[in-house]
Motif scaffolding. Structure first.
Motif, PDB file in Angstrom:
ATOM      1  N   UNK A  45      64.736  46.949 -80.645  1.00  0.00           N
ATOM      2  CA  UNK A  45      65.159  47.459 -81.948  1.00  0.00           C
ATOM      3  C   UNK A  45      66.314  48.448 -81.782  1.00  0.00           C
ATOM      4  N   UNK A  46      66.876  48.500 -80.593  1.00  0.00           N
ATOM      5  CA  UNK A  46      67.966  49.453 -80.369  1.00  0.00           C
ATOM      6  C   UNK A  46      69.081  48.789 -79.581  1.00  0.00           C
ATOM      7  N   UNK A  47      70.233  49.394 -79.688  1.00  0.00           N
ATOM      8  CA  UNK A  47      71.374  48.960 -78.878  1.00  0.00           C
ATOM      9  C   UNK A  47      71.760  50.115 -77.963  1.00  0.00           C
ATOM     10  N   UNK A  48      72.592  49.815 -76.988  1.00  0.00           N
ATOM     11  CA  UNK A  48      73.021  50.899 -76.109  1.00  0.00           C
ATOM     12  C   UNK A  48      74.491  50.727 -75.770  1.00  0.00           C
ATOM     13  N   UNK A  49      75.092  51.820 -75.380  1.00  0.00           N
ATOM     14  CA  UNK A  49      76.512  51.780 -75.030  1.00  0.00           C
ATOM     15  C   UNK A  49      76.856  52.904 -74.070  1.00  0.00           C
ATOM     16  N   UNK A  56      79.920  69.799 -71.154  1.00  0.00           N
ATOM     17  CA  UNK A  56      80.699  70.748 -70.366  1.00  0.00           C
ATOM     18  C   UNK A  56      81.944  69.972 -69.936  1.00  0.00           C
ATOM     19  N   UNK A  57      82.649  70.394 -68.909  1.00  0.00           N
ATOM     20  CA  UNK A  57      83.907  69.733 -68.549  1.00  0.00           C
ATOM     21  C   UNK A  57      83.718  68.563 -67.581  1.00  0.00           C
ATOM     22  N   UNK A  58      82.493  68.323 -67.067  1.00  0.00           N
ATOM     23  CA  UNK A  58      82.321  67.368 -65.965  1.00  0.00           C
ATOM     24  C   UNK A  58      82.494  65.898 -66.359  1.00  0.00           C
ATOM     25  N   UNK A  59      82.214  65.567 -67.594  1.00  0.00           N
ATOM     26  CA  UNK A  59      82.370  64.200 -68.125  1.00  0.00           C
ATOM     27  C   UNK A  59      81.495  63.182 -67.380  1.00  0.00           C
ATOM     28  N   UNK A  60      80.221  63.469 -67.263  1.00  0.00           N
ATOM     29  CA  UNK A  60      79.295  62.585 -66.546  1.00  0.00           C
ATOM     30  C   UNK A  60      79.033  61.316 -67.366  1.00  0.00           C
ATOM     31  N   UNK A  61      78.900  60.197 -66.652  1.00  0.00           N
ATOM     32  CA  UNK A  61      78.656  58.927 -67.309  1.00  0.00           C
ATOM     33  C   UNK A  61      77.263  58.884 -67.931  1.00  0.00           C
ATOM     34  N   UNK A  62      77.177  58.293 -69.114  1.00  0.00           N
ATOM     35  CA  UNK A  62      75.869  58.212 -69.772  1.00  0.00           C
ATOM     36  C   UNK A  62      75.726  56.888 -70.508  1.00  0.00           C
ATOM     37  N   UNK A  63      74.489  56.585 -70.833  1.00  0.00           N
ATOM     38  CA  UNK A  63      74.177  55.424 -71.671  1.00  0.00           C
ATOM     39  C   UNK A  63      73.410  55.949 -72.884  1.00  0.00           C
ATOM     40  N   UNK A  64      73.963  55.680 -74.052  1.00  0.00           N
ATOM     41  CA  UNK A  64      73.341  56.180 -75.285  1.00  0.00           C
ATOM     42  C   UNK A  64      72.514  55.071 -75.928  1.00  0.00           C
ATOM     43  N   UNK A  65      71.338  55.429 -76.392  1.00  0.00           N
ATOM     44  CA  UNK A  65      70.491  54.476 -77.127  1.00  0.00           C
ATOM     45  C   UNK A  65      70.636  54.760 -78.619  1.00  0.00           C
ATOM     46  N   UNK A  66      70.854  53.703 -79.392  1.00  0.00           N
ATOM     47  CA  UNK A  66      71.059  53.845 -80.837  1.00  0.00           C
ATOM     48  C   UNK A  66      70.050  52.959 -81.569  1.00  0.00           C
ATOM     49  N   UNK A  67      69.279  53.561 -82.457  1.00  0.00           N
ATOM     50  CA  UNK A  67      68.307  52.819 -83.258  1.00  0.00           C
ATOM     51  C   UNK A  67      68.629  53.002 -84.733  1.00  0.00           C
ATOM     52  N   UNK A  68      68.837  51.905 -85.432  1.00  0.00           N
ATOM     53  CA  UNK A  68      69.189  51.951 -86.855  1.00  0.00           C
ATOM     54  C   UNK A  68      70.357  52.892 -87.101  1.00  0.00           C
ATOM     55  N   UNK A  69      71.332  52.837 -86.227  1.00  0.00           N
ATOM     56  CA  UNK A  69      72.525  53.658 -86.414  1.00  0.00           C
ATOM     57  C   UNK A  69      72.356  55.109 -86.036  1.00  0.00           C
ATOM     58  N   UNK A  70      71.204  55.440 -85.435  1.00  0.00           N
ATOM     59  CA  UNK A  70      70.938  56.838 -85.076  1.00  0.00           C
ATOM     60  C   UNK A  70      70.772  56.944 -83.561  1.00  0.00           C
ATOM     61  N   UNK A  71      71.425  57.944 -82.979  1.00  0.00           N
ATOM     62  CA  UNK A  71      71.254  58.189 -81.541  1.00  0.00           C
ATOM     63  C   UNK A  71      69.840  58.692 -81.296  1.00  0.00           C
ATOM     64  N   UNK A  72      69.150  58.070 -80.371  1.00  0.00           N
ATOM     65  CA  UNK A  72      67.778  58.536 -80.111  1.00  0.00           C
ATOM     66  C   UNK A  72      67.586  59.029 -78.686  1.00  0.00           C
TER      67      UNK A  72
END
Lengths: 730, 107
Positions: A45-49, A56-72
């Motif tokens: 029921x979610x997508x990720x990107x 902070x300034x480090x810019x660490x890589x992440x994967x965001x989970x989005x459910x119904x248009x909301x970051x969870x």
């Protein structure tokens, strides 16, 4: 039609069967019957990107989970080597950054006095018209350099620089002169570039003026732990506070603040005196060993011991151990060096010891920047004959970085109208009201302005004193340019950001805002591109990189790590590592660091020092709902001995008073700090009431710190403030 | 003979310009030099027509040596800028050279 299309799959069969059965049963049973009959795995029921953190300034890589248009949820990108596949607490708390109820929601125009907090909501078109009109008026009345531009660390900050340049102002400042430019200066002037520490492969590290297990730098913070736990690296920490880095060190010395240079010069004294260096490397790769040898004769371990409060035998032993581990050893180059008026020279002494260790461009030592491969996107800015000749902060200090400027020198010049007047200020994502010492002076500076435009995600204190406040988007709502990152021996990589959710409220990206303003100033041609077009030009030299970025969230350039300078000359005047700096000599600056003892702490006073906590990024996280649960307020670290003398118990409310301001906060009585020193976190007690967790909470260090600066670079000197501490009666 | 005289005159002119430029080099307006460089030099030095060029490609000493004898700069014959402009461009390239106090990050 091919046969395959006529075949009925097993799933189709069951689906059809279900439909028929459900149809036979009819009514409400239909959907339920169909679901049961399918028995197929549910699509999530979610997508990720992918994205890159901005907490902070480090810019660490992440994967965001989005459910119904909301970051969870925000998770680390396991393929992101620079952070060793990790995401810290602040990174996880990015969700609170996006969904902070205090976020700016629409353009606001000041209606009362500065700082009074009276605002009127206005439409975007009116806001951009006004920003452009006011900028045009400042240029007409005070020439292009009569407008100041300031931008914090952000992938879009380069567009503020572009706007400033095409508008015609030389006056642009970054946050860096309130942080690290004296360190950059010192190492650049020794090695020809600012190095990256190969902590992972080092066997012996001296950590001074840095708190790497709390002030997180990727990959150094992770690599330091790995180096210690898996590779047997020894860590020696000098810090007036018992930080978490100190706690995890093999040895910790609560050094007297301001004496690090004496310690470093004594290390050099021992290493040279006992000939513990690689004579061939020094002869071939460095310049000035004879002058340095003569210079450090006076700086014996005994001398340093008296200054630093560290036993002479320990200093001599550490020098020998450090040299024995060379070239896989280092004095860690640190990062924040905004501490004393001679910070550049202090950090030069760090750099010189590294030079003696012969660790430059070698495993376990200090590394040159690796090739990333991103291309610049050039533009042809116009020239304005009717303008001032130079920056307003030019020539006050001899070696300011042109592209960073000095906020402290700029502020003094603006207040004095010397050498000219500045009356307009455009600010993006930086908050000098919370980060620059002597907040009253910053307020005076803001009061000098005819018009101030602030673009930010929240009503920071700097926005609170502005005329026009424009809501920007968070890092998870917008398209950003690509950014090249240096990850020491881990990687040299490229990241980008794309929107993962729809932007909240009426927020807009900075790029759109400056494009809108530039268009109204007849400067639209300099922003006549889309972000995707910009990225395509950046990536022109890296075929296939964009597809890899889409697939992995990061692109790695397999560029050379060590021996980058093999067969090449160093970027210094002597074309060698400059133990003795020739340019300094030419400019009348001490070519070798000369130790001057710090001012003695007056009776009944303390030296106020700043520092970091892994859960706080200055004022930008003080209002973060998640992080607030871990660090709800700042406290004053006070040693038990003076606390008893002053009748202060743990948790008592105390007033901290300096020559420039006073603040109140709770005392944290602890033996984790020297008896002559006190400490508090930055970022708290905002004036802005639209930061409901930070406003009126704890103390603002910017209000108390005095406004001195490094005499070589103009970097703020934040450790030269003395304060009195008194218990407040309820 | 006439051709020889012309060559001699041209050589003398180049020599005069070189010497006078050598004396004039430095202390120009580096900011204006950046603008002039972009306007006049980057039209070719853009990575397509000619090599992409940045002040940080050379040391200050190398820029000095390059401009000390401008006749050796391949395109110098095509330059249409004034002596003052050349000095501003030199000042820009020199002041942001790779061993300068503020090496150029991009051009």
């Amino acid at each position: 039609m091919p046969d395959s299309n006529q075949k009925l799959s097993r799933r189709d069969f069951f689906k059809a069967s279900g439909l028929i059965a459900a149809g036979a049963m009819g009514g409400p049973a239909l959907l339920g019957g169909l679901r049961t009959a399918q028995a197929a795995p549910k699509a999530p029921a979610w997508t990720s990107g992918f994205s890159a953190c901005d907490m902070c300034f480090n810019k660490c890589g992440l994967i965001a989970r989005v459910e119904d248009g909301v970051l969870t949820k925000l998770d680390p990108n396991p393929k992101f080597l620079k952070s060793r596949g990790m995401l810290c607490a602040r990174g996880n708390a990015g969700i609170s950054h996006v969904y902070d109820p205090d976020r700016l929601k629409h353009p606001l125009l000041r209606k009362g006095a500065r700082g009074e907090g009276k605002w009127q909501r206005i439409p975007w078109d009116e806001a951009l018209d006004m920003a452009a009109e006011k900028m045009a008026a400042v240029r007409r009345d005070y020439l292009p350099c009569g407008h100041l531009f300031s931008a914090g660390s952000d992938l879009q900050s380069q567009f503020v620089g572009r706007l400033a340049e095409v508008y015609g102002s030389f006056n642009i400042t970054s946050h860096e002169s309130l942080c690290l430019v004296s360190n950059s200066r010192a190492f650049l002037d020794t090695f020809g570039e600012v190095p990256f520490a190969d902590v992972l492969h080092s066997k012996y590290i001296i950590m001074a003026g840095a708190n790497r297990f709390e002030a997180l730098v990727t990959p150094d913070s992770m690599d330091l732990m790995t180096a210690m736990r898996e590779h047997g690296c020894k860590l020696v920490t000098l810090d007036p506070r018992y930080t978490k880095t100190a706690a995890l060190s093999d040895e910790w010395y609560p050094i007297r603040p301001g004496t690090d240079m004496a310690f470093m010069l004594a290390l050099a004294h021992v290493i040279i005196g006992e000939k513990l260096y690689d004579a061939q490397w020094i002869a071939e790769k460095t310049y000035g060993i004879e002058q340095l040898t003569e210079h450090v004769k006076q700086y014996t371990p005994g001398f340093a011991a008296e200054q630093c409060g560290i036993p002479a035998e320990d200093i001599a032993r550490i020098a020998r151990e450090l040299a024995a581990a060379a070239p896989t050893s280092m004095v860690y180059p640190g990062r924040r060096s905004s501490d004393y008026e001679d910070s550049t020279q202090i950090r030069r002494s760090f750099a010189i010891v590294n030079g003696l260790l012969g660790n430059w461009d070698r495993p376990g030592g200090l590394l040159a920047a690796r090739a990333v491969g991103l291309k610049g996107v050039p533009y042809d800015a116009p020239w304005y004959d009717e303008n001032h000749e130079d920056r307003i902060d030019a020539e006050t200090v001899p070696m300011m970085f042109e592209h960073e400027g000095s906020f402290m020198v700029t502020r003094d010049a603006v207040l004095a109208d010397d050498p000219y007047k500045i009356r307009g200020w455009f600010i993006y994502k930086t908050n000098p009201m919370a980060t620059a010492p002597n907040r009253k002076k910053t307020i005076e500076m803001m009061n000098k302005m005819d018009f101030i435009t602030v673009v930010d995600i929240a009503m920071s204190d700097t926005a609170w004193f502005a005329d026009l406040v424009l809501p920007s988007q968070s890092y998870l709502e917008r398209t950003d340019p690509c950014s090249g990152l240096q990850g020491s021996s881990a990687c040299a990589c490229v990241v980008k950001r794309d929107p993962l959710i729809e932007p909240l409220y009426e927020s807009r990206p900075l790029f759109d805002i400056v494009k809108g303003i530039a268009g109204r100033l007849d400067l639209g041609e300099y922003f006549d591109f889309t972000m995707q077009e910009f990225r395509t030009r950046q990536l022109a030299g890296l075929p296939g990189a964009e597809e890899i970025l889409d697939r992995d969230g990061v692109y790695y350039n397999p560029s050379k790590v060590y021996g980058i300078y093999d067969g090449r000359v160093y970027k210094t005047l002597s074309k060698k590592v400059e133990l003795y700096n020739q340019r300094y000599e030419q400019m009348g600056i001490d070519p070798l660091p000369v130790y001057t003892p710090p001012a003695k702490v007056p009776a009944n006073q303390f030296r106020l020092v700043i520092g970091r906590n892994a859960l706080v990024t200055q004022g930008s996280t003080a209002n973060n709902g998640l992080l607030h649960q871990f660090v709800p307020e700042n406290t004053l670290w006070l040693n038990p001995e003076p606390a008893e003398r002053l009748g202060i118990a743990d948790g008592d409310l105390v007033e901290v008073s300096s020559a420039v301001g006073r603040q109140s906060l709770k005392a944290e009585v602890t033996d984790k700090i020297r008896s002559d020193t006190v400490y508090m976190l930055t970022g708290f007690n905002s004036l802005s009431t639209m930061q409901h967790l930070a406003h009126g909470n704890g103390a603002s260090i910017a209000e108390v710190l005095d406004g001195k600066y490094d005499t070589v670079t103009g970097n703020a000197a934040l450790h030269q403030t003395f304060v009195t501490v008194t218990r407040k009666v309820a | 003979m006439q051709r020889k005289l012309m060559l001699l005159a041209a050589s003398a002119l180049v020599m005069f310009m070189t010497v006078s430029m050598a004396f004039a080099l430095g202390d120009g307006n580096g900011r204006k030099g950046k603008f002039l460089y972009r306007k006049n030099c980057r039209t070719c030095h853009n990575g397509a027509t000619a090599k992409d060029l940045s002040p940080a490609d050379m040391t200050q000493a190398e820029w000095k040596a390059t401009f000390a004898d401008m006749s050796k700069i391949k395109c110098s014959g095509d330059w249409t800028v004034s002596e003052e402009d050349v000095n501003d461009i030199f000042t820009y390239l020199h002041d942001y050279a790779k061993d300068s106090p503020s090496p150029a990050k991009c051009s």
